[in-house]
Scaffold this active site. Structure first.
Site, mmCIF file in Angstrom:
data_model
loop_
_atom_site.group_PDB
_atom_site.id
_atom_site.type_symbol
_atom_site.label_atom_id
_atom_site.label_comp_id
_atom_site.label_asym_id
_atom_site.label_seq_id
_atom_site.Cartn_x
_atom_site.Cartn_y
_atom_site.Cartn_z
ATOM 1 N N TRP A 38 0.840 -1.211 0.000
ATOM 2 C CA TRP A 38 0.000 0.000 0.000
ATOM 3 C C TRP A 38 0.863 1.244 0.000
ATOM 4 O O TRP A 38 0.498 2.246 -0.625
ATOM 5 C CB TRP A 38 -0.996 -0.029 1.161
ATOM 6 C CG TRP A 38 -1.939 -1.192 1.044
ATOM 7 C CD1 TRP A 38 -2.048 -2.256 1.883
ATOM 8 C CD2 TRP A 38 -2.899 -1.437 -0.020
ATOM 9 N NE1 TRP A 38 -3.005 -3.135 1.421
ATOM 10 C CE2 TRP A 38 -3.545 -2.660 0.264
ATOM 11 C CE3 TRP A 38 -3.261 -0.736 -1.165
ATOM 12 C CZ2 TRP A 38 -4.532 -3.202 -0.560
ATOM 13 C CZ3 TRP A 38 -4.245 -1.268 -1.995
ATOM 14 C CH2 TRP A 38 -4.868 -2.484 -1.693
ATOM 15 N N LYS A 63 -12.167 -2.616 6.498
ATOM 16 C CA LYS A 63 -11.397 -3.578 7.286
ATOM 17 C C LYS A 63 -11.858 -3.558 8.746
ATOM 18 O O LYS A 63 -12.318 -4.547 9.263
ATOM 19 C CB LYS A 63 -9.899 -3.281 7.207
ATOM 20 C CG LYS A 63 -9.173 -3.903 6.020
ATOM 21 C CD LYS A 63 -9.247 -3.129 4.769
ATOM 22 C CE LYS A 63 -8.526 -3.758 3.605
ATOM 23 N NZ LYS A 63 -7.709 -2.803 2.863
ATOM 24 N N ASP A 94 -1.903 6.176 6.758
ATOM 25 C CA ASP A 94 -2.931 5.278 6.225
ATOM 26 C C ASP A 94 -3.211 4.240 7.315
ATOM 27 O O ASP A 94 -2.384 3.376 7.581
ATOM 28 C CB ASP A 94 -2.403 4.622 4.944
ATOM 29 C CG ASP A 94 -3.370 3.570 4.381
ATOM 30 O OD1 ASP A 94 -4.433 3.329 4.987
ATOM 31 O OD2 ASP A 94 -3.036 2.997 3.324
HETATM 32 C C1 LIG Z 1 -7.132 -2.225 1.808
HETATM 33 C C2 LIG Z 1 -6.119 -1.154 1.976
HETATM 34 C C3 LIG Z 1 -6.011 -0.079 1.089
HETATM 35 C C4 LIG Z 1 -6.869 0.035 -0.142
HETATM 36 O O1 LIG Z 1 -8.144 0.371 0.202
HETATM 37 P P1 LIG Z 1 -9.279 0.708 -0.891
HETATM 38 O O2 LIG Z 1 -10.377 1.180 0.002
HETATM 39 O O3 LIG Z 1 -9.580 -0.564 -1.608
HETATM 40 O O4 LIG Z 1 -8.776 1.755 -1.787
HETATM 41 C C5 LIG Z 1 -5.062 0.881 1.354
HETATM 42 N N1 LIG Z 1 -4.261 0.824 2.423
HETATM 43 C C6 LIG Z 1 -4.315 -0.192 3.298
HETATM 44 C C7 LIG Z 1 -3.403 -0.223 4.471
HETATM 45 C C8 LIG Z 1 -5.254 -1.213 3.099
HETATM 46 O O5 LIG Z 1 -5.317 -2.229 3.980
#
Ligand SMILES: *Cc1c(COP(=O)(O)O)cnc(C)c1O
Length: 360
Positions: free
Chosen positions: A101, A195, A171
């Site tokens: 990511w 998540k 993030d």
């Molecule tokens: C799943 C995830 C993403 C991507 O998320 P989307 O909502 O599909 O764009 C980005 N960063 C992390 C840490 C993730 O676990």
């Protein structure tokens, strides 16, 4: 009802009481319509949105210096929005590289301006979080971008540096609200909800209000954080149903004792699996270095790929679903977010014990 043990990385398990409550209100939210068919300008949705904001602020102790925004486009949209808003000529976007990511985040920033890698654990297969004392942060950094939990590799920041000499962005898509966090120490935090927060379709952004004054005003209005802040996340039609469900997840977190209690429970859940890995080093090989292990995504390998395939298939027969590692790295990954009950983790642990007895 026949629900399996859900170890999906995302969209992931939601608390059963949340689903039940939403189910009860699905057709009539209490005002004669589903919240799905209610105007985002109505008093009913205004109340839902206010509830999500207030609950989050109270539960996560988000200071008044920070604004809460509910956006769309997932965390992936944030990979682009952060540099579009804040990466200006003469500055660099500085990235701490800890997984796939982060790779995607810096790739988007490269379309916007200059970037710099502060530290990277790519060579070692992204199996640890680099010590912040080793980060190389240029003076003209527009921000330092971090990824608190690396969903694919199963590593997690255990703590964050207090002052990096530039605004700090994080993030937190896969571990937000898994533990008490000092949100006031960050300038911008973002998290796709699917998540650890709710369903897919909404992205939470927590941003320092004073930083919004520096938003680049030459980008389209829709892409500016300031637009969504000024309009209280209703500049355009927000994702009403995901916000409503996040509100219910926040109620559930509160009823379970809040973030301290969640953290304690998450530590016990994760330890159950990590202890099995550590206790059987000739059979299970954990991917993450011990001091970087994630409470949310436990990643490990078995002696052979064939055994890993067998593990995934037999787990499924036992109603343990979603334990296959990400397609880019293979192996096994058990995602044990807040909403995954201790009983599910115990069922997985017992399955692992039986599997090693038969095949070890
Ligand atoms: C799943 C995830 C993403 C991507 O998320 P989307 O909502 O599909 O764009 C980005 N960063 C992390 C840490 C993730 O676990």
């Amino acid at each position: 009802m026949n629900r399996y043990h859900n170890f999906s990385a995302g969209p992931a398990a939601l608390p059963l009481p949340v689903l039940e409550s939403a189910c009860n209100e699905f057709i009539d939210h209490g005002h004669g319509a589903s919240i799905l068919e209610t105007s985002h300008r109505s008093p009913e949705f205004t109340e839902v949105l206010a509830h999500a904001n207030e609950s989050l602020r109270a539960l996560a102790s988000i200071p008044d210096t920070h604004d809460i925004l509910w956006l769309q486009g997932g965390a992936s949209m944030q990979f682009a929005m952060v540099p579009l808003n804040f990466l200006k000529p003469g500055t660099v976007g500085t990235y701490v590289m800890t997984g796939t990511w982060s790779d995607k985040a810096i790739a988007e920033a490269n379309f916007v301006g200059d970037t710099h890698v502060a530290a990277s654990t790519k060579e070692a297969g992204y199996n640890e979080i680099p010590d912040s004392s080793t980060w190389d942060i240029p003076e003209n950094s527009a921000y330092v971008h971090t990824t608190s939990n690396n969903t694919i590799f199963g590593t997690q920041f255990q703590s964050f540096p207090k002052d990096v000499g530039a605004p700090i962005v994080c993030d937190m898509s896969s571990d937000i609200l898994c533990r008490p966090t000092d949100f006031g120490a960050f300038d911008l935090v973002y998290a796709g909800a699917q998540k650890n927060l709710g369903p897919s379709g909404v992205t939470l952004v927590i941003v320092r209000k004073s930083w919004l004054e520096e938003v680049n005003s030459s980008i389209p209005k829709f892409l500016r954080y300031s637009t969504h802040s000024e309009k209280g996340s209703t500049y355009n039609t927000p994702p009403v149903y995901p916000i409503y469900l996040v509100g219910k997840v926040l109620n559930w977190l509160k009823s379970e004792g809040g973030l301290e209690a969640m953290h304690e429970r998450n530590k016990v859940k994760a330890a159950r699996i990590y202890d099995l890995i550590d206790g059987n080093p000739s059979f299970f090989k954990g991917h993450a270095v011990k001091n970087s292990r994630s409470l949310m995504n436990v990643t490990f390998n078995l002696p052979t790929e064939d055994l890993e395939k067998q593990f995934v298939a037999e787990a499924k027969e036992e109603s343990l679903v979603g334990v296959k590692g990400h397609r880019s790295v293979g192996g096994i990954r058990a995602s044990i977010y807040n909403a995954v009950p201790s009983e599910s983790v115990e069922a997985l642990a017992q399955f692992m014990e039986h599997f090693i007895q038969k095949n070890g």
